[in-house]
Design a protein around this motif. Structure first.
Motif, PDB file in Angstrom:
ATOM      1  N   PHE A  42       0.822  -1.216   0.000  1.00 42.98           N
ATOM      2  CA  PHE A  42       0.000   0.000   0.000  1.00 42.98           C
ATOM      3  C   PHE A  42       0.858   1.270   0.000  1.00 42.98           C
ATOM      4  O   PHE A  42       0.461   2.303  -0.551  1.00 42.98           O
ATOM      5  CB  PHE A  42      -0.880  -0.055   1.260  1.00 42.98           C
ATOM      6  N   PHE A  43       2.042   1.202   0.585  1.00 49.46           N
ATOM      7  CA  PHE A  43       2.849   2.373   0.928  1.00 49.46           C
ATOM      8  C   PHE A  43       3.185   3.279  -0.263  1.00 49.46           C
ATOM      9  O   PHE A  43       2.808   4.453  -0.282  1.00 49.46           O
ATOM     10  CB  PHE A  43       4.144   1.926   1.625  1.00 49.46           C
ATOM     11  N   ILE A  44       3.896   2.782  -1.264  1.00 49.62           N
ATOM     12  CA  ILE A  44       4.386   3.643  -2.349  1.00 49.62           C
ATOM     13  C   ILE A  44       3.284   4.116  -3.296  1.00 49.62           C
ATOM     14  O   ILE A  44       3.176   5.323  -3.549  1.00 49.62           O
ATOM     15  CB  ILE A  44       5.516   2.942  -3.143  1.00 49.62           C
ATOM     16  N   PRO A  45       2.436   3.225  -3.827  1.00 53.49           N
ATOM     17  CA  PRO A  45       1.417   3.696  -4.772  1.00 53.49           C
ATOM     18  C   PRO A  45       0.479   4.763  -4.206  1.00 53.49           C
ATOM     19  O   PRO A  45       0.186   5.755  -4.875  1.00 53.49           O
ATOM     20  CB  PRO A  45       0.640   2.417  -5.121  1.00 53.49           C
ATOM     21  N   PHE A  46       0.037   4.577  -2.963  1.00 57.19           N
ATOM     22  CA  PHE A  46      -0.898   5.543  -2.413  1.00 57.19           C
ATOM     23  C   PHE A  46      -0.201   6.820  -1.945  1.00 57.19           C
ATOM     24  O   PHE A  46      -0.804   7.890  -1.914  1.00 57.19           O
ATOM     25  CB  PHE A  46      -1.730   4.908  -1.289  1.00 57.19           C
ATOM     26  N   ASN A  47       1.082   6.731  -1.595  1.00 57.48           N
ATOM     27  CA  ASN A  47       1.863   7.942  -1.320  1.00 57.48           C
ATOM     28  C   ASN A  47       1.988   8.788  -2.581  1.00 57.48           C
ATOM     29  O   ASN A  47       1.964  10.018  -2.522  1.00 57.48           O
ATOM     30  CB  ASN A  47       3.263   7.577  -0.815  1.00 57.48           C
ATOM     31  N   THR A  48       2.139   8.114  -3.723  1.00 56.34           N
ATOM     32  CA  THR A  48       2.237   8.822  -5.006  1.00 56.34           C
ATOM     33  C   THR A  48       0.957   9.584  -5.293  1.00 56.34           C
ATOM     34  O   THR A  48       0.985  10.765  -5.667  1.00 56.34           O
ATOM     35  CB  THR A  48       2.511   7.823  -6.149  1.00 56.34           C
ATOM     36  N   TYR A  49      -0.168   8.912  -5.125  1.00 60.42           N
ATOM     37  CA  TYR A  49      -1.455   9.579  -5.356  1.00 60.42           C
ATOM     38  C   TYR A  49      -1.664  10.732  -4.380  1.00 60.42           C
ATOM     39  O   TYR A  49      -2.175  11.788  -4.757  1.00 60.42           O
ATOM     40  CB  TYR A  49      -2.601   8.573  -5.227  1.00 60.42           C
ATOM     41  N   ALA A  79       2.053   0.323  -9.666  1.00 62.01           N
ATOM     42  CA  ALA A  79       1.537  -0.248  -8.424  1.00 62.01           C
ATOM     43  C   ALA A  79       1.928  -1.718  -8.298  1.00 62.01           C
ATOM     44  O   ALA A  79       2.323  -2.175  -7.220  1.00 62.01           O
ATOM     45  CB  ALA A  79       0.019  -0.095  -8.374  1.00 62.01           C
ATOM     46  N   VAL A  80       1.843  -2.457  -9.408  1.00 63.15           N
ATOM     47  CA  VAL A  80       2.226  -3.876  -9.389  1.00 63.15           C
ATOM     48  C   VAL A  80       3.738  -4.021  -9.164  1.00 63.15           C
ATOM     49  O   VAL A  80       4.188  -4.852  -8.374  1.00 63.15           O
ATOM     50  CB  VAL A  80       1.819  -4.568 -10.713  1.00 63.15           C
ATOM     51  N   PHE A  81       4.509  -3.182  -9.841  1.00 62.53           N
ATOM     52  CA  PHE A  81       5.975  -3.219  -9.707  1.00 62.53           C
ATOM     53  C   PHE A  81       6.396  -2.910  -8.266  1.00 62.53           C
ATOM     54  O   PHE A  81       7.208  -3.634  -7.673  1.00 62.53           O
ATOM     55  CB  PHE A  81       6.596  -2.214 -10.670  1.00 62.53           C
ATOM     56  N   TYR A  82       5.837  -1.848  -7.691  1.00 59.01           N
ATOM     57  CA  TYR A  82       6.196  -1.471  -6.315  1.00 59.01           C
ATOM     58  C   TYR A  82       5.704  -2.500  -5.309  1.00 59.01           C
ATOM     59  O   TYR A  82       6.322  -2.703  -4.259  1.00 59.01           O
ATOM     60  CB  TYR A  82       5.652  -0.084  -5.987  1.00 59.01           C
ATOM     61  N   MET A  83       4.575  -3.148  -5.622  1.00 62.39           N
ATOM     62  CA  MET A  83       4.071  -4.206  -4.745  1.00 62.39           C
ATOM     63  C   MET A  83       5.080  -5.357  -4.683  1.00 62.39           C
ATOM     64  O   MET A  83       5.367  -5.881  -3.598  1.00 62.39           O
ATOM     65  CB  MET A  83       2.728  -4.723  -5.272  1.00 62.39           C
ATOM     66  N   ILE A  84       5.639  -5.725  -5.835  1.00 56.75           N
ATOM     67  CA  ILE A  84       6.621  -6.805  -5.888  1.00 56.75           C
ATOM     68  C   ILE A  84       7.874  -6.432  -5.095  1.00 56.75           C
ATOM     69  O   ILE A  84       8.407  -7.251  -4.328  1.00 56.75           O
ATOM     70  CB  ILE A  84       6.974  -7.138  -7.356  1.00 56.75           C
ATOM     71  N   ILE A  85       8.338  -5.190  -5.267  1.00 59.53           N
ATOM     72  CA  ILE A  85       9.507  -4.725  -4.514  1.00 59.53           C
ATOM     73  C   ILE A  85       9.219  -4.735  -3.015  1.00 59.53           C
ATOM     74  O   ILE A  85      10.038  -5.187  -2.199  1.00 59.53           O
ATOM     75  CB  ILE A  85       9.911  -3.294  -4.952  1.00 59.53           C
ATOM     76  N   PHE A 113      -4.346  -6.192  -1.709  1.00 60.40           N
ATOM     77  CA  PHE A 113      -3.863  -4.893  -2.176  1.00 60.40           C
ATOM     78  C   PHE A 113      -4.403  -4.588  -3.573  1.00 60.40           C
ATOM     79  O   PHE A 113      -4.905  -3.486  -3.829  1.00 60.40           O
ATOM     80  CB  PHE A 113      -2.338  -4.844  -2.195  1.00 60.40           C
ATOM     81  N   LEU A 114      -4.291  -5.544  -4.497  1.00 59.79           N
ATOM     82  CA  LEU A 114      -4.768  -5.325  -5.862  1.00 59.79           C
ATOM     83  C   LEU A 114      -6.268  -5.084  -5.889  1.00 59.79           C
ATOM     84  O   LEU A 114      -6.770  -4.249  -6.659  1.00 59.79           O
ATOM     85  CB  LEU A 114      -4.408  -6.525  -6.746  1.00 59.79           C
ATOM     86  N   LEU A 115      -7.003  -5.788  -5.030  1.00 64.71           N
ATOM     87  CA  LEU A 115      -8.454  -5.601  -4.945  1.00 64.71           C
ATOM     88  C   LEU A 115      -8.786  -4.206  -4.423  1.00 64.71           C
ATOM     89  O   LEU A 115      -9.649  -3.508  -4.973  1.00 64.71           O
ATOM     90  CB  LEU A 115      -9.034  -6.674  -4.023  1.00 64.71           C
ATOM     91  N   PHE A 116      -8.079  -3.791  -3.378  1.00 62.10           N
ATOM     92  CA  PHE A 116      -8.306  -2.463  -2.801  1.00 62.10           C
ATOM     93  C   PHE A 116      -7.906  -1.374  -3.795  1.00 62.10           C
ATOM     94  O   PHE A 116      -8.610  -0.374  -3.950  1.00 62.10           O
ATOM     95  CB  PHE A 116      -7.500  -2.314  -1.505  1.00 62.10           C
ATOM     96  N   ALA A 117      -6.798  -1.574  -4.489  1.00 68.31           N
ATOM     97  CA  ALA A 117      -6.336  -0.614  -5.494  1.00 68.31           C
ATOM     98  C   ALA A 117      -7.339  -0.505  -6.632  1.00 68.31           C
ATOM     99  O   ALA A 117      -7.633   0.600  -7.115  1.00 68.31           O
ATOM    100  CB  ALA A 117      -4.970  -1.024  -6.036  1.00 68.31           C
ATOM    101  N   ALA A 118      -7.883  -1.644  -7.063  1.00 71.30           N
ATOM    102  CA  ALA A 118      -8.859  -1.639  -8.150  1.00 71.30           C
ATOM    103  C   ALA A 118     -10.103  -0.830  -7.779  1.00 71.30           C
ATOM    104  O   ALA A 118     -10.692  -0.160  -8.630  1.00 71.30           O
ATOM    105  CB  ALA A 118      -9.258  -3.072  -8.500  1.00 71.30           C
ATOM    106  N   CYS A 119     -10.477  -0.873  -6.510  1.00 71.42           N
ATOM    107  CA  CYS A 119     -11.671  -0.142  -6.053  1.00 71.42           C
ATOM    108  C   CYS A 119     -11.397   1.338  -5.811  1.00 71.42           C
ATOM    109  O   CYS A 119     -12.300   2.162  -5.962  1.00 71.42           O
ATOM    110  CB  CYS A 119     -12.202  -0.777  -4.770  1.00 71.42           C
ATOM    111  N   THR A 120     -10.171   1.685  -5.427  1.00 70.62           N
ATOM    112  CA  THR A 120      -9.897   3.065  -5.013  1.00 70.62           C
ATOM    113  C   THR A 120      -9.174   3.929  -6.045  1.00 70.62           C
ATOM    114  O   THR A 120      -9.359   5.148  -6.051  1.00 70.62           O
ATOM    115  CB  THR A 120      -9.065   3.081  -3.715  1.00 70.62           C
ATOM    116  N   PHE A 121      -8.364   3.345  -6.928  1.00 68.17           N
ATOM    117  CA  PHE A 121      -7.638   4.157  -7.907  1.00 68.17           C
ATOM    118  C   PHE A 121      -8.560   5.047  -8.741  1.00 68.17           C
ATOM    119  O   PHE A 121      -8.247   6.219  -8.968  1.00 68.17           O
ATOM    120  CB  PHE A 121      -6.797   3.271  -8.823  1.00 68.17           C
ATOM    121  N   PRO A 122      -9.704   4.534  -9.223  1.00 60.17           N
ATOM    122  CA  PRO A 122     -10.587   5.408 -10.014  1.00 60.17           C
ATOM    123  C   PRO A 122     -11.109   6.624  -9.246  1.00 60.17           C
ATOM    124  O   PRO A 122     -11.422   7.650  -9.860  1.00 60.17           O
ATOM    125  CB  PRO A 122     -11.746   4.477 -10.411  1.00 60.17           C
ATOM    126  N   LEU A 123     -11.169   6.509  -7.908  1.00 63.15           N
ATOM    127  CA  LEU A 123     -11.681   7.623  -7.102  1.00 63.15           C
ATOM    128  C   LEU A 123     -10.827   8.877  -7.268  1.00 63.15           C
ATOM    129  O   LEU A 123     -11.328   9.998  -7.167  1.00 63.15           O
ATOM    130  CB  LEU A 123     -11.731   7.233  -5.620  1.00 63.15           C
TER     131      LEU A 123
END
Length: 201
Positions: A42-49, A79-85, A113-123
């Motif tokens: 969750f950390f990097i992708p949502f910090n970016t947004y 988001a997928v790349f940072y999740m793997i890292i 994480f992917l499920l939560f990202a799928a629901c929240t990224f469009p917001l």
């Protein structure tokens, strides 16, 4: 598009300093490994947004030689790349501290994480900037707190569906869950792209 993903890391270099202490806190609190993997992802992708929401960088991004499809693609692929890292670093930290974890924990954490990202990224492309990050963080905390009891309640109420799922073999269950989550992620990606294409900055 790679440069857009690289930009996210450069902009967050100060926040990345607190990434490991942040993860170590959950490890020392003896949190469930699946939750630790979820929080780490969750950390990097949502910090970016959150950063882009405050700085209103969409105007800048649209002035660069990238299409809007590429901008959205960099977010979803990033988001997928940072999740793997994050999973790699978290696995190393858990190993160093002698905390046991399994591939199932990684699968559950990354899947959630992917499920939560799928629901929240469009917001971030639908709602007005200023309150989205706060709403997402509150939603994440509430989901972490009430999600498991809610799922347990549904399992009791719909015992027929629960029995059917329990009869499935582990490979089928994991494969089916992975396909469903990836499908939702791709639908979210397409939905965000469609919204962003029509958005005026």
């Amino acid at each position: 598009m790679f440069h857009l993903m690289k930009r996210d890391v450069i902009l967050q270099k100060k926040q990345l300093i607190i990434f490991l202490p942040f993860i170590l806190f959950f490890i020392l609190m003896d949190a469930h490994p699946a939750l630790i993997f979820l929080v780490a992802s969750f950390f990097i992708p949502f910090n970016t947004y959150a950063y882009d929401e405050k700085a209103e960088t969409n105007i800048l991004l649209n002035s660069l030689p990238y299409t809007r499809k590429e901008i959205i693609a960099s977010r979803y692929l990033g988001a997928v790349f940072y999740m793997i890292i994050a999973i790699g670093l978290t696995s190393a930290a858990l190993f160093v501290f002698g905390k046991l974890f399994s591939l199932t924990d990684i699968a559950i954490g990354s899947g959630l994480f992917l499920l939560f990202a799928a629901c929240t990224f469009p917001l971030f492309y639908i709602l007005k900037p200023g309150y989205i990050t706060t709403a997402v963080i509150i939603g994440f905390i509430l989901l972490s707190g009430i999600g498991p009891p809610f799922v347990a309640y549904l399992a009791e109420q719909f015992s027929g569906i629960t029995d059917f799922i329990m009869k499935l073999s582990i490979p089928i269950l994991y494969t089916g869950s992975a396909v469903l989550i990836m499908l939702m992620y791709l639908l979210s990606w397409g939905f965000s792209t469609a919204i962003y294409q029509r958005k005026v900055f």
